[in-house]
Design a protein around this motif. Sequence first.
Motif, PDB file in Angstrom:
ATOM      1  N   ASP A 223       0.832  -1.207   0.000  1.00  0.00           N
ATOM      2  CA  ASP A 223       0.000   0.000   0.000  1.00  0.00           C
ATOM      3  C   ASP A 223       0.868   1.259   0.000  1.00  0.00           C
ATOM      4  OD1 ASP A 223      -2.316  -1.468  -0.018  1.00  0.00           O
ATOM      5  OD2 ASP A 223      -2.588  -1.420   2.162  1.00  0.00           O
ATOM      6  N   GLU A 227       1.186   4.001  -3.141  1.00  0.00           N
ATOM      7  CA  GLU A 227       0.973   5.432  -2.911  1.00  0.00           C
ATOM      8  C   GLU A 227       2.174   6.235  -3.412  1.00  0.00           C
ATOM      9  OE1 GLU A 227       0.113   8.519   0.807  1.00  0.00           O
ATOM     10  OE2 GLU A 227      -0.112   6.355   1.089  1.00  0.00           O
ATOM     11  N   GLU A 230       2.118   6.470  -7.229  1.00  0.00           N
ATOM     12  CA  GLU A 230       0.803   6.847  -7.749  1.00  0.00           C
ATOM     13  C   GLU A 230       0.889   7.613  -9.073  1.00  0.00           C
ATOM     14  OE1 GLU A 230      -3.240   9.141  -6.168  1.00  0.00           O
ATOM     15  OE2 GLU A 230      -1.407   9.115  -4.958  1.00  0.00           O
TER      16      GLU A 230
END
Length: 360
Positions: A223, A227, A230
């Motif tokens: 995760d 991020e 991104e």
Amino acid sequence: MGDILIIDDMPDNLRVLSAILTKQGYKVRKALSGQSAIASIQASLPSIILLDVRMPEMDGYAVCQILKDNPRTSRIPVIFISALSDVMDKVKAFDAGGVDYITKPFQEAEVIARVETQMRLQKLQHQLIQRNEELLHSNRELEQFAYAVSHDLQQPLQTMMGFAKLLMMKHETHLDKTSVEHLAGILESGRRSQQLIQGLLSYAQLGHQEHELDTTDCTVILDIVLENLETSIAEKNASITYENLPVVQANQVQLVQVFQNLIGNAIKFVPEGRSPQVLVTATQRETDWLFAIHDNGIGIEASHLKSIFEIFQRLHTAENYPGTGLGLAICRKIVELHRGRIWVESQPGVGSVFYFTLPA
């Protein structure tokens, strides 16, 4: 020549073996019991021990076990000597830590051959240990040098880029097209140099950082990575999927680096017009977790599969695929610090699978 200790409760055996080995130029010490032998060894370490199996009070197996349990004496080669010739006796001798076995009655040529073999092996082992220590010392010096140089280069580079930016901001409208392009080139080269220096610092710092392991959820790690990536994912319309990721003992910051470098490469190295498809999996094996990052990128020629993990190895120009050539070297160093290994399988034009392991 080496220093040999013979341990046997039979004086005749001591005399025979001592005569054989002294004639070869060896310095020979003798002990009639296990207890006296251990005291002699603690006072002065021999190069090799010839140890009788059958002795009163403390047999050869017990003496050998005591020696192998002590870090100071554990590396001394022990050759068992005995009239016993049963296979299980020999197996027991090797299980106790013996390196060889001589059966009575002694054959002079056999005794000499077995002792000289262990002497040669011991010499080679000492040379290997010494060279490993020299290599570790050399690597530490190189890491310190790389760290110092990289650290010291940052400030003058930032100053040069700062002046170039000021010139661009103040005089861009007054400069001709060629001059503007030259300034833009200076800034782009400075940016690449900064990336290289920061990558080199990251690589060098791995050898100096505290390598603390924590309970780490790899799903949380992914995760964080997604991020961080991104913008790249959106620009390339990339699809990143993962499933059944485990909880492991790892350095969280370093594990983020590994996943981010590998997934970042999977997004970056794709043919023109192809959307990156990346799948991250983990499989539990007997002693470790096997992680795999599958991609549909440009692939790697078989001749480059091993070299790509070396520092500064680039297979493409920075104009085509930006980068420093340090990402995979950093991945390998981190994985090895975690007592794992990393490798890749690839098919040019189809894609690659990067594998690495972490202890379960």
